[in-house]
Design an enzyme around this catalytic site. Structure first.
Site, mmCIF file in Angstrom:
data_model
loop_
_atom_site.group_PDB
_atom_site.id
_atom_site.type_symbol
_atom_site.label_atom_id
_atom_site.label_comp_id
_atom_site.label_asym_id
_atom_site.label_seq_id
_atom_site.Cartn_x
_atom_site.Cartn_y
_atom_site.Cartn_z
ATOM 1 N N ASP A 1 0.818 -1.204 0.000
ATOM 2 C CA ASP A 1 0.000 0.000 0.000
ATOM 3 C C ASP A 1 0.858 1.262 0.000
ATOM 4 O O ASP A 1 0.349 2.353 -0.218
ATOM 5 C CB ASP A 1 -0.918 -0.004 1.227
ATOM 6 C CG ASP A 1 -2.054 0.988 1.104
ATOM 7 O OD1 ASP A 1 -2.540 1.205 -0.024
ATOM 8 O OD2 ASP A 1 -2.462 1.560 2.129
ATOM 9 N N GLY B 1 -14.546 6.276 3.335
ATOM 10 C CA GLY B 1 -15.922 6.192 3.795
ATOM 11 C C GLY B 1 -16.430 7.472 4.417
ATOM 12 O O GLY B 1 -17.601 7.843 4.238
#
Length: 391
Positions: free
Chosen positions: A142, A314
């Site tokens: 990542d 989110g």
């Protein structure tokens, strides 16, 4: 010999969620399960033609991979490759590469450094091998996008002997930021604000990073829902003294009991905090918004000009209220911005800074990187292309 059109399954494991996408290379199935750390959950599957299938996960993580494998078997071809997102800042994995037993063993030995992510991600690697025993494994860090950070952004202000052990700014949420760059090719110099369970702020220009807030672990940078963010080193030392030198206990405090949860009485649902009227909820939100906005302001100084702020994650993409609270604190950076009508995001946009909401597709980035590894496009044993660092 690799198939001409390999079927690639991307497994994106978060601290409590699983996202998956199967491509051939066109998208065939997308899946998502959240709150898997609880006793039960639900797996939702979607195909490009519409229609959603929901599968109960009575055992949470234990039932997630078998349920996904069973659903895929009836909807799509078996994967030739399974690519996994890996969260660890380490020279062990600086670019996407095929996995072998030795690499996986070394990553397991480092798993304590990313306690909310890496142990679970490596567990899913093992489970996936049992579900799809014929598939090749590719690991995708990542932090890979941030390998192009300028040297003054990457280096930590430590003596050479400390830096030689690998202490540097690795950065995370790189797959999310890469997705923004891929999906918005005309973005221009921008600050990407990724707000979810973990939170980070990254400055980008010409498709490359100029600054990012996280350093060697996802606990660094701005506060997240349960992670502390950056702290005075003496705070960590005093926590160690208070626990009698218990490093694991301090890690748990900083990763699982701090951030928004540490100020709000353990609550991590931002929607709940926005509805609440108590002082601890208000304080947690004000600290969170303040620190995110200050990180954006700092990131702007790494750019020659500031064209856009992109909200992802989110919370970032899902909460207009949080976006406006952050933008309200940024208006002072733009002359006359506060004089425009409308909510703070609109005022900032009227000053010439685009306010963009982007739902990222990390699995698409993982798919592309895995296919590059299979083609042999990447150079070197780490499977990553050579890096030209901006100066």
């Amino acid at each position: 010999m690799e198939p001409a059109r390999p079927v690639v399954l991307a497994l994106n494991v978060g601290s409590s969620s699983l996202r998956a996408a199967l491509r051939v290379p066109e998208l065939r199935v997308r899946a998502h399960a959240a709150e898997l750390s609880r006793a039960a959950g639900e797996l939702a599957l979607d195909g490009p033609g519409g229609g959603r299938e929901r599968i109960a996960l009575p055992d949470g993580w234990d039932s997630a991979l078998p349920a996904l494998a069973g659903a895929l078997a009836s909807r799509a071809p078996q994967p030739d490759v399974v690519v996994h997102r890996i969260v660890l800042g380490s020279d062990l994995l600086v670019g996407p590469r095929p996995a072998d037993g030795a690499l996986l063993a070394r990553l397991r030995a480092e798993s304590h450094r990313a306690p909310l992510h890496l142990p679970r991600q490596l567990d899913v690697v093992d489970r996936a091998r049992r579900c799809w025993p014929g598939a090749r494994i590719v690991l995708c860090p990542d932090s890979g996008f941030h390998r192009q950070l300028p040297d003054e952004a990457e280096v930590l202000p430590l003596p050479p002997d400390a830096r030689a052990s690998g202490l540097r700014r690795w950065g995370f949420h790189g797959l999310a930021v890469q997705s923004v760059v891929d999906r918005l090719p005309d973005l221009g110099p921008a600050v990407v604000v990724h707000l979810g369970s973990g939170c980070s702020v990254t400055a980008v220009a010409d498709g490359r990073p100029r600054h990012t807030t996280m350093a060697i672990s996802p606990a660094g940078g701005v506060p997240s829902l349960t992670r502390s963010g950056d702290l005075d080193p003496e705070v960590v030392l005093q926590l160690l003294e208070a626990t009698g030198g218990d490093v694991d206990a301090v890690r748990r405090t900083l990763n699982q009991r701090s951030g928004v949860a540490g100020l709000s009485g353990g609550r991590t649902d931002v929607r709940e905090l926005l509805r609440a009227a108590d002082a601890s909820a208000d304080l947690a939100l004000r600290v969170f918004v303040r620190d995110v906005a200050m990180a954006v302001a700092a990131a702007v100084t790494a750019l020659d000009r500031w064209d856009a702020v992109v909200f992802t994650g989110g919370i970032g993409a899902g909460s207009a209220v949080v976006r406006d609270l952050v933008c309200a604190r940024l208006l002072s950076l733009r002359q006359g911005a506060a004089g425009h009508p409308g909510p703070p995001a609109a005022q900032l946009a009227a000053s010439g800074v685009r306010v963009v909401v982007e739902h990222v597709d990390e699995e698409a980035v993982m798919d592309r990187l895995a296919r590059a590894v299979l083609r042999g496009d990447a150079a070197g044993p780490d499977g990553a292309a050579p890096v030209a660092r901006p100066r």
